[in-house]
Design an enzyme around this catalytic site. Sequence first.
Site, PDB file in Angstrom:
ATOM      1  N   ASP B  38       0.834  -1.200   0.000  1.00  0.00           N
ATOM      2  CA  ASP B  38       0.000   0.000   0.000  1.00  0.00           C
ATOM      3  C   ASP B  38       0.870   1.252   0.000  1.00  0.00           C
ATOM      4  O   ASP B  38       1.933   1.256   0.603  1.00  0.00           O
ATOM      5  CB  ASP B  38      -0.892  -0.032   1.262  1.00  0.00           C
ATOM      6  CG  ASP B  38      -2.203   0.695   1.026  1.00  0.00           C
ATOM      7  OD1 ASP B  38      -2.358   1.300  -0.056  1.00  0.00           O
ATOM      8  OD2 ASP B  38      -3.049   0.659   1.927  1.00  0.00           O
ATOM      9  N   ASN B  86      -9.776  -3.455  -7.449  1.00  0.00           N
ATOM     10  CA  ASN B  86      -8.917  -2.476  -8.132  1.00  0.00           C
ATOM     11  C   ASN B  86      -9.344  -2.212  -9.572  1.00  0.00           C
ATOM     12  O   ASN B  86      -8.898  -1.242 -10.181  1.00  0.00           O
ATOM     13  CB  ASN B  86      -7.452  -2.942  -8.137  1.00  0.00           C
ATOM     14  CG  ASN B  86      -6.807  -2.856  -6.763  1.00  0.00           C
ATOM     15  OD1 ASN B  86      -5.941  -3.629  -6.411  1.00  0.00           O
ATOM     16  ND2 ASN B  86      -7.262  -1.887  -5.960  1.00  0.00           N
TER      17      ASN B  86
END
Lengths: 503, 265
Positions: B38, B86
Amino acid sequence: MTIADGGTPDSAQDGATEFDGGTSRPGAADGPGPLFGAGSQFQEFVNDPRWALAMVRATVLEAAHPQVGAALIENSTFVAHPWRRLRNTLRSLQRMFGDDEQVRLREAARLNRLHARLNGTDPRGRPYSAMDPAVRAWVVATIFESTVTMCRLSGQPLEQHAMERLYTEFRAYLAAMGDEAGHLPPTLSEFWPYYDHVVAQELENTEAMRIILYKLFDHLPAPALLGGLPTLWATGRAVVGPLIGAITVASLPEPFRRRAGLPEMPGAQTLMQGAYLAVGLARFLPDGWVRADAIADLLALSPHSDDPRARAVTALHDKMRRAGALIRLITPLPPQPEPGFRTDAERSAEEFFREVLDQTGDGYLDWPDLAAMARELSTRLDLAEPEETRLYNAYADWWRELQTALDADGDGRVSAHEYAAAVPSLAGPALIKVAEVLFDATDKNGDQHIDADEYRTLFRTAFHRDTVGTDRTYTRGAFIGDFLAFMSGRRRSAAYDPLLAQA
Amino acid sequence: MIAGHTAGDAFADPTSASRFADGDRSLGVPRHVACVMDGNGRWAAQRSLPRTSGHRAAETTVIDVIEAARAAGVEWLSLYAFSTENWSRPGAEVDYLMRLVRAVVRKHAPLLHVRGIRCRFLGVSDPRIPRGLARDFADLMTLTGDNRGMTLTVAFDHGGRGDIVAAARSLIRAGVAAESVDERSFAAHLPFPDTPDVDLVIRTSGEQRISNFMLWQVAYAEWVFPAVLWPDFRAPHFLECLHTYRQRDRRFGGVLPERNGDSRS
């Protein structure tokens, strides 16, 4: 004898690599040796690596004959399934030139039945027939002459008596087919004027000849063993394919090159002679290292079958798969992503059409395609009459059913587009009949079960089915079900794919 | 290791640190480490760069972490590269990611193979994945399938719930009776059922969420949340996380130390 797939000398375009004598032992022809079997002149050449080049040359000369060329274009599977074809050819030659007279008679009868089915008219309306004695004589003549020329070109010409001996054997081969030997001149001295005459007067620049010279080797599909290395195969082929074409052209008789308008390339003669010479050097390899039939067998062996060599081949195949994956990964990316990746057992309609239905590789489904399937199955099962005719008839009925259902534009054949557009249900009653006839032919002892031996005869592998049951046999219902699933459901199959789809 | 040694001693002796000793609560090297990568976007934003350059910078970290994990004796490393959620990112960014991942896979494939790393891709079922990329994934799995070093699982187009649903479907298709389903037999229907439970999850950039990652396998995982953004994350950070893990007191709901993945039935 050399027009179709059922085992004919004309497709031996590769493979032979062992040398067990040849011109280095001209003394073998001294006495009145046997015409067939061990000790014959022919046996000295069959594993000679130069013979691969010689057979390509012979095939081109054969295909340049208008009748042979038409028959090849219409019927042969050598473009789509060259390796299967090569294997059948070598097996047939072994039978014809072997020691066993009974085997020879049976093979000759089989070839005659096979050739009797090959006739028609070429695009210019001229009839052709694979049974025409003059045509068959010419095919044998090209093999004989190419063998002689092969020795000359590699700088080890045959002595006169060896040449005469070889000629006698080839005439005996023709005679064993039941042809009057008269179509091939009785003596060697009369042969050469006959040969020159055909070259000068009858040969043409046929489409079949052009395909062999310029297309076959450029598009040669990988044999089963090397199927995991498409990139490497394509690279090697791109280099070697045109070379084989150039070498073959340069070795053709000059009068024919001139008449057919074949190119004269600078250096091609030297290249050609160098190739014959270099390949001939393989005779210094130890005896038995490479044998034409063993190599052809090995290349056709599919992994995961239960052949004694299969474990090694499976391991090799896995290595090949890894190597193929690595090569694909490290190859710089092409500008266009290439299609063709698939993971599942289904194949698209186009793939099924190309790999299974279109046996002759001309882009259309036509009777010769189905006849080629019937021919391949007859060859596998070594069928005699009347079973062979039953199988052909079943296929003919199926063809009529397909034609009715799929030929949308009425041109008599089915294109890949017509096939894909119809989303066809191939499993009509005629296809079920094909399955039943095939079952009967495979079930040699007629006990309504296919046992392990019968299964192996057809598929060259043992049962891999869980559903067969504990007695390891295959019932009629299960057999027909699997055949229909393969032919209509487009499922890949460990048994049928090597039989009908493999190159 | 003798009881009473501090965690610091254990750290100094990796061989004994990887073993459990009776009554010693300090932990060895985690068998299965997972990383939620991340912070690429924020890393780029801090530098006024396009988001894509953050993804590009992540490549160095990925290679560094793989090497660090292998050297530390981690047997299983999982990386969360792309989630099923995503796909909702801007089309251009998704396209860029697909091209980048393909380039990275191809670039490092020979090295991964030579290092004896077995590579797997978890997910990869969406038809939007370009064909070439899917084939490269398959090729890399084929190439490294027999390797016996560390197993690297890249979760690509992965969703933890989706995997559980797929396992349930597989169970129903197999006709398993409801009474005979237990945790162990259920887990056997998950993709890559030989994967052991995750011992340690590292989620960079300070975010503290699970984000639908390997839900079944992280049931008893320890989580660490280093503040560093993924493109800045390096081998020393990774070793620091392993160190933090060693000092955790894992009880799996009981009082005795257990090894994650051991039977708890």
